[in-house]
Design a protein around this motif. Sequence first.
Motif, mmCIF file in Angstrom:
data_model
loop_
_atom_site.group_PDB
_atom_site.id
_atom_site.type_symbol
_atom_site.label_atom_id
_atom_site.label_comp_id
_atom_site.label_asym_id
_atom_site.label_seq_id
_atom_site.Cartn_x
_atom_site.Cartn_y
_atom_site.Cartn_z
ATOM 1 N N TYR A 1 0.870 -1.210 0.004
ATOM 2 C CA TYR A 1 -0.071 -0.033 0.089
ATOM 3 C C TYR A 1 0.649 1.243 -0.060
ATOM 4 O O TYR A 1 1.792 1.332 0.778
ATOM 5 C CB TYR A 1 -0.911 -0.050 1.322
ATOM 6 N N ALA A 2 0.369 2.161 -0.764
ATOM 7 C CA ALA A 2 1.016 3.607 -0.803
ATOM 8 C C ALA A 2 0.273 4.442 0.294
ATOM 9 O O ALA A 2 -0.812 3.678 0.860
ATOM 10 C CB ALA A 2 0.837 4.294 -2.192
ATOM 11 N N PRO A 3 0.936 5.282 0.904
ATOM 12 C CA PRO A 3 0.027 6.051 1.903
ATOM 13 C C PRO A 3 -1.178 6.669 1.219
ATOM 14 O O PRO A 3 -1.091 6.828 0.054
ATOM 15 C CB PRO A 3 1.077 7.441 1.949
ATOM 16 N N GLY A 4 -2.129 6.754 1.867
ATOM 17 C CA GLY A 4 -3.570 7.144 1.480
ATOM 18 C C GLY A 4 -3.428 8.426 0.648
ATOM 19 O O GLY A 4 -3.826 8.315 -0.642
ATOM 20 N N PRO A 5 -2.638 9.439 1.158
ATOM 21 C CA PRO A 5 -2.609 10.485 0.058
ATOM 22 C C PRO A 5 -1.554 10.158 -1.053
ATOM 23 O O PRO A 5 -1.401 11.254 -1.869
ATOM 24 C CB PRO A 5 -1.780 11.556 0.920
ATOM 25 N N GLY A 6 -0.949 9.371 -1.266
ATOM 26 C CA GLY A 6 -0.291 9.162 -2.513
ATOM 27 C C GLY A 6 1.477 9.228 -2.083
ATOM 28 O O GLY A 6 1.690 9.605 -0.983
ATOM 29 N N VAL A 7 2.315 8.611 -2.800
ATOM 30 C CA VAL A 7 3.740 8.584 -2.213
ATOM 31 C C VAL A 7 4.363 9.969 -2.464
ATOM 32 O O VAL A 7 4.214 10.643 -3.228
ATOM 33 C CB VAL A 7 4.541 7.407 -3.177
ATOM 34 N N LEU B 1 -12.877 4.470 -0.786
ATOM 35 C CA LEU B 1 -13.178 4.014 -2.149
ATOM 36 C C LEU B 1 -12.028 3.242 -2.562
ATOM 37 O O LEU B 1 -12.411 1.942 -2.872
ATOM 38 C CB LEU B 1 -13.091 5.148 -3.443
ATOM 39 N N SER B 2 -10.918 3.497 -2.637
ATOM 40 C CA SER B 2 -9.721 2.547 -3.073
ATOM 41 C C SER B 2 -8.657 2.430 -2.115
ATOM 42 O O SER B 2 -7.747 1.539 -1.918
ATOM 43 C CB SER B 2 -9.261 2.801 -4.356
ATOM 44 N N PHE B 3 -8.646 3.367 -0.967
ATOM 45 C CA PHE B 3 -7.755 3.550 0.005
ATOM 46 C C PHE B 3 -6.454 4.100 -0.973
ATOM 47 O O PHE B 3 -6.290 5.491 -1.128
ATOM 48 C CB PHE B 3 -7.234 2.544 0.822
ATOM 49 N N SER B 4 -5.525 3.331 -1.315
ATOM 50 C CA SER B 4 -4.488 3.745 -2.189
ATOM 51 C C SER B 4 -4.249 2.832 -3.401
ATOM 52 O O SER B 4 -4.692 1.540 -3.065
ATOM 53 C CB SER B 4 -3.264 4.218 -1.516
ATOM 54 N N GLY B 5 -3.718 3.048 -4.448
ATOM 55 C CA GLY B 5 -3.402 2.037 -5.395
ATOM 56 C C GLY B 5 -2.095 2.224 -6.231
ATOM 57 O O GLY B 5 -1.812 3.399 -6.477
ATOM 58 N N PRO C 1 2.788 19.852 -0.926
ATOM 59 C CA PRO C 1 2.512 18.282 -1.407
ATOM 60 C C PRO C 1 1.842 17.728 -0.152
ATOM 61 O O PRO C 1 1.335 16.508 -0.544
ATOM 62 C CB PRO C 1 3.778 18.056 -1.718
ATOM 63 N N ASP C 2 2.147 18.091 0.991
ATOM 64 C CA ASP C 2 1.648 17.187 2.001
ATOM 65 C C ASP C 2 0.148 17.547 2.515
ATOM 66 O O ASP C 2 -0.755 16.757 2.890
ATOM 67 C CB ASP C 2 2.308 17.661 3.421
ATOM 68 N N THR C 3 -0.383 18.854 2.237
ATOM 69 C CA THR C 3 -1.740 19.084 2.801
ATOM 70 C C THR C 3 -2.773 19.649 1.694
ATOM 71 O O THR C 3 -3.723 19.565 1.693
ATOM 72 C CB THR C 3 -1.688 20.338 3.872
ATOM 73 N N GLU C 4 -2.048 19.723 0.245
ATOM 74 C CA GLU C 4 -3.036 20.407 -0.601
ATOM 75 C C GLU C 4 -2.874 19.531 -2.050
ATOM 76 O O GLU C 4 -3.257 19.826 -2.982
ATOM 77 C CB GLU C 4 -2.288 21.682 -1.102
ATOM 78 N N ILE C 5 -2.262 18.264 -1.882
ATOM 79 C CA ILE C 5 -2.528 17.265 -2.859
ATOM 80 C C ILE C 5 -2.668 15.935 -2.658
ATOM 81 O O ILE C 5 -2.047 15.536 -1.638
ATOM 82 C CB ILE C 5 -0.808 17.360 -3.704
ATOM 83 N N THR C 6 -3.549 15.355 -3.322
ATOM 84 C CA THR C 6 -3.807 13.845 -2.733
ATOM 85 C C THR C 6 -3.624 13.113 -4.225
ATOM 86 O O THR C 6 -4.131 13.509 -5.176
ATOM 87 C CB THR C 6 -4.964 13.646 -2.149
ATOM 88 N N VAL C 7 -3.182 11.779 -4.285
ATOM 89 C CA VAL C 7 -3.369 11.157 -5.465
ATOM 90 C C VAL C 7 -4.466 10.275 -5.496
ATOM 91 O O VAL C 7 -4.686 9.795 -4.282
ATOM 92 C CB VAL C 7 -1.813 10.276 -5.485
ATOM 93 N N THR C 8 -4.878 10.015 -6.666
ATOM 94 C CA THR C 8 -6.057 9.076 -6.670
ATOM 95 C C THR C 8 -5.921 8.025 -7.787
ATOM 96 O O THR C 8 -4.911 8.118 -8.475
ATOM 97 C CB THR C 8 -7.371 9.973 -7.055
ATOM 98 N N PHE C 9 -6.746 6.983 -7.669
ATOM 99 C CA PHE C 9 -6.844 5.950 -8.653
ATOM 100 C C PHE C 9 -7.504 6.438 -10.128
ATOM 101 O O PHE C 9 -8.514 6.375 -10.259
ATOM 102 C CB PHE C 9 -7.666 4.697 -8.488
#
Length: 413
Positions: free
Chosen positions: A61-67, A276-280, A88-96
């Motif tokens: 698993y990647a961290p929920g917000p993304g690597v 939804l996916s947590f992380s992927g 990058p820590d508080t204003e960006i999140t990686v999604t599927f």
Amino acid sequence: MRQPQLVSRLQGFGTTIFSEMTALAVEHEAVNLGQGFPDTDPPEVAIAAASEAMRAGHNQYAPGPGVPALRSAIAEHQQRVHGLRYDPDTEITVTFGATEAVAAALLALCERDDEVLVLEPAYDAYTAAIAMAGATERRVPFAPPALPADGAASATDLGAWHLDVERLSAAIGPRTRLLLLNSPHNPTGAVLDEATLDAIAALCVEHDLLAVTDEVYEHLVFDGEHVPLATRPGMRERTITISSAGKTFSCTGWKVGWACAPPELVAAVRTTKQFLSFSGGTPLQHGVAAALGAGDVPLSHVGQVQRRRRDLLVEGLRGLGAPTTRSAGTYFVTADVAPLGHPDGEAFCRAAPAAHGVAAVPMSAFVRDPAPVRSLVRFAACKDEAVLAEGVRRLGGLETTATGGARGGETGV
Ligand code: PMP
Ligand code: GLN
């Protein structure tokens, strides 16, 4: 067709038009000018970094917000390319993919019966995400392209789709929560200019609307330039800017997307996204980080390749006598197939894989009232030049020399 076990709010969604047309393309070995995926591979830097990440043990698993490396690369990209600064820590999140980002945003931000403004023709995932959120969709139509009024019989320049901001203004009501904006726009190929975006921004500020922007074609603009809505006055604080690696780096199957916004909005998206996916796609996130970190060359390369492909398809379709838009951006062009003897675009698209060995998508699939777009068809120009040429040759009814090629799509394979 009614599905007996499906909840009422999702009745009618069935199977997406893209899956349907790709299945027909695979069945009939047709040239797939329907579903928008390229037949090019991602840049070597992305493939090498993703493979390396797998070998280096980045398979959990990647961290929920993304690597972190990807979030940093996205922040750097937004700053360098668009002048937008995000933490990058508080204003960006990686999604599927961007698809999950859109769904997560709508699920996070819409109360039941809130209204969401969407441009029509509309990408199907928006309508579905709004329905899943229990919100109500309000569509704001583009005016369809048309031949010039003096309409010489030989004219094949279909003009462009046009968005009238007055109509957007008229659609805003007391329940309007947010605007879901897509530019460069699928399926019309329109790219909203700065003046239009400023007018839209003024409406969002006046009515205190949030904006969710889908910018997955941000690097596929051939005429004009892509301007993120978040750069317009008053918008950074109320906009969730969504994009994805799929189109920019020719890796639609990787499903690595992201959302950038102020901390409270990103926190809301993270809350829904984690369920939804947590992380992927951990190693793929590393691959995209490397591609984003490789600077502007891969970004302009994809635009140059796609511009040539657009021109080839536009000239080919016009050469057959089908009036066609020279889209300012995206993978797609719009053609009027009535002059080819097909007044009904949907009937044409359902028959074309078997009859002509070509798949395309009817514009009627993106609208509620098909009448004004009845003979319009969306053709995807994101294919190898030889494949595009073959598609045009087949549509012209000339003798075919090859099948649709190995990259017909994953469906059914
Ligand atoms: N938005 C638009 C406008 C699209 O055309 C697509 C399809 N490629 C998506 C979102 C989906 O993006 P992703 O594959 O990153 O989920
Ligand atoms: N965005 C692609 C298109 O418009 C389709 C993606 C999908 O099949 N979900 O063709």
